[in-house]
Design a protein around this motif. Structure first.
Motif, PDB file in Angstrom:
ATOM      1  N   LEU A  88       0.825  -1.206   0.000  1.00 49.32           N
ATOM      2  CA  LEU A  88       0.000   0.000   0.000  1.00 49.32           C
ATOM      3  C   LEU A  88       0.861   1.259   0.000  1.00 49.32           C
ATOM      4  O   LEU A  88       0.507   2.263  -0.630  1.00 49.32           O
ATOM      5  CB  LEU A  88      -0.933  -0.008   1.204  1.00 49.32           C
ATOM      6  N   ILE A  89       1.983   1.230   0.713  1.00 48.26           N
ATOM      7  CA  ILE A  89       2.894   2.377   0.725  1.00 48.26           C
ATOM      8  C   ILE A  89       3.437   2.640  -0.675  1.00 48.26           C
ATOM      9  O   ILE A  89       3.455   3.790  -1.154  1.00 48.26           O
ATOM     10  CB  ILE A  89       4.054   2.145   1.717  1.00 48.26           C
ATOM     11  N   LEU A  90       3.870   1.588  -1.342  1.00 50.57           N
ATOM     12  CA  LEU A  90       4.401   1.738  -2.701  1.00 50.57           C
ATOM     13  C   LEU A  90       3.309   2.217  -3.652  1.00 50.57           C
ATOM     14  O   LEU A  90       3.540   3.105  -4.491  1.00 50.57           O
ATOM     15  CB  LEU A  90       4.971   0.400  -3.179  1.00 50.57           C
ATOM     16  N   LEU A  91       2.105   1.665  -3.511  1.00 45.91           N
ATOM     17  CA  LEU A  91       0.986   2.075  -4.361  1.00 45.91           C
ATOM     18  C   LEU A  91       0.631   3.539  -4.112  1.00 45.91           C
ATOM     19  O   LEU A  91       0.339   4.285  -5.055  1.00 45.91           O
ATOM     20  CB  LEU A  91      -0.219   1.176  -4.089  1.00 45.91           C
ATOM     21  N   GLY A  92       0.665   3.943  -2.839  1.00 46.08           N
ATOM     22  CA  GLY A  92       0.374   5.338  -2.520  1.00 46.08           C
ATOM     23  C   GLY A  92       1.372   6.297  -3.140  1.00 46.08           C
ATOM     24  O   GLY A  92       0.993   7.361  -3.648  1.00 46.08           O
ATOM     25  N   TRP A  93       2.648   5.926  -3.111  1.00 47.92           N
ATOM     26  CA  TRP A  93       3.674   6.774  -3.722  1.00 47.92           C
ATOM     27  C   TRP A  93       3.493   6.853  -5.242  1.00 47.92           C
ATOM     28  O   TRP A  93       3.768   7.891  -5.855  1.00 47.92           O
ATOM     29  CB  TRP A  93       5.060   6.249  -3.380  1.00 47.92           C
ATOM     30  N   ILE A  94       3.039   5.780  -5.842  1.00 56.63           N
ATOM     31  CA  ILE A  94       2.784   5.787  -7.287  1.00 56.63           C
ATOM     32  C   ILE A  94       1.682   6.787  -7.623  1.00 56.63           C
ATOM     33  O   ILE A  94       1.792   7.556  -8.589  1.00 56.63           O
ATOM     34  CB  ILE A  94       2.403   4.373  -7.770  1.00 56.63           C
ATOM     35  N   VAL A  95       0.634   6.804  -6.810  1.00 52.90           N
ATOM     36  CA  VAL A  95      -0.458   7.763  -7.024  1.00 52.90           C
ATOM     37  C   VAL A  95       0.046   9.191  -6.875  1.00 52.90           C
ATOM     38  O   VAL A  95      -0.277  10.078  -7.672  1.00 52.90           O
ATOM     39  CB  VAL A  95      -1.612   7.483  -6.036  1.00 52.90           C
ATOM     40  N   VAL A  96       0.863   9.426  -5.839  1.00 51.85           N
ATOM     41  CA  VAL A  96       1.421  10.769  -5.613  1.00 51.85           C
ATOM     42  C   VAL A  96       2.291  11.208  -6.785  1.00 51.85           C
ATOM     43  O   VAL A  96       2.166  12.333  -7.294  1.00 51.85           O
ATOM     44  CB  VAL A  96       2.240  10.794  -4.305  1.00 51.85           C
ATOM     45  N   LEU A  97       3.174  10.312  -7.236  1.00 52.22           N
ATOM     46  CA  LEU A  97       4.059  10.660  -8.349  1.00 52.22           C
ATOM     47  C   LEU A  97       3.287  10.880  -9.637  1.00 52.22           C
ATOM     48  O   LEU A  97       3.646  11.736 -10.457  1.00 52.22           O
ATOM     49  CB  LEU A  97       5.109   9.563  -8.546  1.00 52.22           C
ATOM     50  N   PHE A  98       2.223  10.115  -9.834  1.00 51.82           N
ATOM     51  CA  PHE A  98       1.398  10.302 -11.034  1.00 51.82           C
ATOM     52  C   PHE A  98       0.771  11.696 -11.030  1.00 51.82           C
ATOM     53  O   PHE A  98       0.727  12.375 -12.060  1.00 51.82           O
ATOM     54  CB  PHE A  98       0.316   9.227 -11.102  1.00 51.82           C
ATOM     55  N   GLY A  99       0.310  12.131  -9.855  1.00 55.03           N
ATOM     56  CA  GLY A  99      -0.244  13.474  -9.748  1.00 55.03           C
ATOM     57  C   GLY A  99       0.804  14.540 -10.013  1.00 55.03           C
ATOM     58  O   GLY A  99       0.529  15.537 -10.700  1.00 55.03           O
ATOM     59  N   ILE A 100       2.005  14.339  -9.481  1.00 48.07           N
ATOM     60  CA  ILE A 100       3.089  15.297  -9.703  1.00 48.07           C
ATOM     61  C   ILE A 100       3.456  15.356 -11.186  1.00 48.07           C
ATOM     62  O   ILE A 100       3.700  16.432 -11.750  1.00 48.07           O
ATOM     63  CB  ILE A 100       4.323  14.931  -8.863  1.00 48.07           C
ATOM     64  N   LEU A 101       3.490  14.187 -11.835  1.00 46.85           N
ATOM     65  CA  LEU A 101       3.828  14.139 -13.267  1.00 46.85           C
ATOM     66  C   LEU A 101       2.802  14.904 -14.094  1.00 46.85           C
ATOM     67  O   LEU A 101       3.160  15.603 -15.052  1.00 46.85           O
ATOM     68  CB  LEU A 101       3.912  12.690 -13.734  1.00 46.85           C
ATOM     69  N   ILE A 102       1.545  14.789 -13.732  1.00 43.59           N
ATOM     70  CA  ILE A 102       0.502  15.531 -14.451  1.00 43.59           C
ATOM     71  C   ILE A 102       0.738  17.032 -14.308  1.00 43.59           C
ATOM     72  O   ILE A 102       0.598  17.806 -15.271  1.00 43.59           O
ATOM     73  CB  ILE A 102      -0.891  15.145 -13.923  1.00 43.59           C
TER      74      ILE A 102
END
Length: 309
Positions: free
Chosen positions: A275-289
């Protein structure tokens, strides 16, 4: 929609073909896995095996179990680092920017969002391809020295490879958005190859580091990816160890080699790591956008009279 999808597929294919066609770029992306393999086989394998033997003395352990453990530790390290370092070396966005091939995208009828998304997809798929190839090599190696993985473990390894590769892809594309120089590209790739393995616990167990560094690594998502790999590759081996060794001794080995992980005195479960890794993926996806709202092309002019957007 159909046209946009076709454009995305074609651009993704174009980026992947260029990456694998460039033999030098492909070899550079494999430098870290090769260095880690040589480092482990030459220096670390015997040291870690001797550490286990000393920890359980005067008891003994079967050589195949010991080789299987060291082999599983090796390939969990290789995969943990490769998912990140390969993603940094296989991104076509920065290669196009350095070579100024990206300027050509201004004269084709394709939305910039499609171009950028193709960079991400191709980067992810290229990283995934290389890391899955490393996984196959690892499974073959373990089949010879000591194979204690279950079918579910193999699928979990594939899942963690995909998640970690996606994390590395998003992180690298965020950074490459701001990079236009070949010198900076080389410096970042070199730093990632040299440093990442240490800070994520791939080169040496986190448990052997100082307390301050242990706390620091607990805030890094790469740490949980590495420990997740450790758990996948080594838990079957540890279960076999418990048949001939005291449970307390085996638990000590698991803690010493990062098969289990605690943060501020609390055990971190494999579900929490996921879940921690998945959460960071969501955060990075938002930053990339957010960062992708910047223009893809730099303002420039040349002999051909082309102006930046």
């Amino acid at each position: 929609m159909k046209r946009s999808f076709s454009q995305l597929v074609l651009l993704t294919k174009r980026d992947m073909v260029l990456y694998f066609k460039d033999k030098m770029t492909f070899l550079v992306s494999l430098i870290t896995p090769m260095i880690l393999l040589v480092l482990f086989i030459t220096f670390l394998k015997t040291a870690y095996e001797n550490e286990i033997i000393a920890a359980i003395a005067p008891l003994t352990i079967d050589g195949r179990i010991l080789d299987g453990f060291s082999g599983g530790w090796l390939f969990s390290s290789v995969l943990a680092t490769s998912c990140i370092t390969v993603s940094f070396c296989s991104g076509m966005m920065v290669i196009d920017k350095v070579s100024k091939a990206d300027l050509d995208f201004r004269v084709i009828p394709v939305r910039q969002s499609i171009v950028k998304l193709a960079y991400v997809f191709s980067n992810f798929l290229s990283t995934l391809f290389v890391c899955l190839a490393l996984l196959i090599i690892g499974l073959i190696y373990l089949a010879f020295v000591g194979f204690y993985l279950h079918v579910a473990d193999v699928f979990l390894a594939i899942l963690n490879i995909a998640l970690t590769a996606l994390f590395g892809t998003l992180l690298s594309n965020i950074i490459w958005t701001f990079v236009n120089s070949q010198g900076v590209v080389s410096a970042i790739c070199t730093l990632m190859s040299a440093i990442y393995g240490f800070i994520c616990g791939a080169y040496m167990p986190i448990s052997s580091m100082g307390e301050g560094f242990k706390v620091f690594t607990g805030f890094l998502p790469g740490t949980y990816s590495t420990v997740f790999f450790r758990n996948i590759f080594l838990r079957g081996n540890l279960d076999v160890m418990k048949e001939s060794l005291p449970v307390a001794a085996v638990d000590g080995i698991a803690e010493s080699f990062d098969v289990t992980y605690t943060f501020f005195g609390r055990d971190v479960s494999t579900l929490a790591m996921f879940l921690i890794l998945l959460g960071w993926i969501v955060v990075l996806f938002g930053i990339l956008i957010l960062v992708s709202s910047r223009p893809l092309h730099r303002k420039s002019s040349g002999k051909d009279g082309r102006q930046g957007a």
